[in-house]
Design a protein around this motif. Structure first.
Motif, short mmCIF file in Angstrom:
data_model
loop_
_atom_site.label_atom_id
_atom_site.label_comp_id
_atom_site.label_asym_id
_atom_site.label_seq_id
_atom_site.Cartn_x
_atom_site.Cartn_y
_atom_site.Cartn_z
N SER A 170 9.37 3.47 -1.55
CA SER A 170 8.64 4.68 -1.92
C SER A 170 8.96 5.88 -1.03
O SER A 170 8.52 6.98 -1.33
N LYS A 220 6.89 1.04 -3.47
CA LYS A 220 6.11 1.46 -4.64
C LYS A 220 5.61 0.22 -5.39
O LYS A 220 4.50 0.17 -5.86
N TRP A 221 6.53 -0.73 -5.56
CA TRP A 221 6.18 -1.98 -6.21
C TRP A 221 7.15 -3.06 -5.78
O TRP A 221 8.16 -2.81 -5.13
N ARG A 271 6.15 -8.06 -11.96
CA ARG A 271 6.09 -6.79 -11.24
C ARG A 271 4.68 -6.64 -10.66
O ARG A 271 3.70 -6.69 -11.40
N ARG A 287 2.25 -4.13 -8.59
CA ARG A 287 2.09 -2.72 -8.22
C ARG A 287 0.72 -2.50 -7.61
O ARG A 287 -0.22 -3.25 -7.88
N ASP A 288 0.60 -1.45 -6.83
CA ASP A 288 -0.67 -1.11 -6.21
C ASP A 288 -1.76 -0.88 -7.25
O ASP A 288 -2.88 -1.34 -7.10
#
Length: 150
Positions: free
Chosen positions: A88, A119-120, A142, A144-145
């Motif tokens: 990120s 980011k992921w 995947r 992710r946040d």
């Protein structure tokens, strides 16, 4: 009178218990988020499985850890997991971990750490064939946040 005394005692217990609860919140687990189980793709009677945990995404070095299970009874088949980090920061790009492998009924732990903030994360779980050095029946999850409820 009894109700008033009970109310005072309850208030005292709550007030005295708050510092301990606040201290517990200040020291979170290094891996506070449980992603859950990820199983390799279907189409094969055996499979590989991962149970994964992750750190917060705003960390300098993002980490994921968990357990890898070989659930394939075919001789010569194992389980494999690999992480791909999507960075990120201003440099962007991706980075891959070395794959971790487990052969046999015993679970094997793994820990992957990114070089920079991410980011992921893509976590890839596969059936591994050591004889040919190939993977098959892969599933990529995947993480992710925004997938975690705050």
């Amino acid at each position: 009178m009894r109700i008033a005394v009970r109310g005072v005692l309850l208030a005292a217990v709550l007030v005295l218990g708050l510092p301990a609860a606040a201290q517990a919140v200040e020291r979170p687990s290094p891996f506070p988020f449980h992603w859950g189980k990820i199983r390799s793709a279907s189409g094969h009677s055996g499979h590989a499985r991962v149970d994964a945990w992750v750190t917060a995404f705003n960390e300098k070095h993002f980490q994921t850890y968990g357990s890898l299970y070989d659930r394939d009874r075919h001789a010569g088949h194992c389980a494999s997991v690999q992480a791909r980090f999507h960075y990120s920061d201003s440099r962007g790009g991706t980075g891959r971990s070395k794959p971790r492998r487990a052969c046999g009924p015993e679970k094997k732990g793994f820990l992957f750490e990114s070089a920079r903030p991410v980011k992921w994360l893509d976590l890839k779980v596969c059936v591994y064939r050591p004889a040919g050095g190939t993977v098959a029946h892969c599933r990529t999850e995947r993480i992710r946040d925004e997938d975690f409820a705050w």
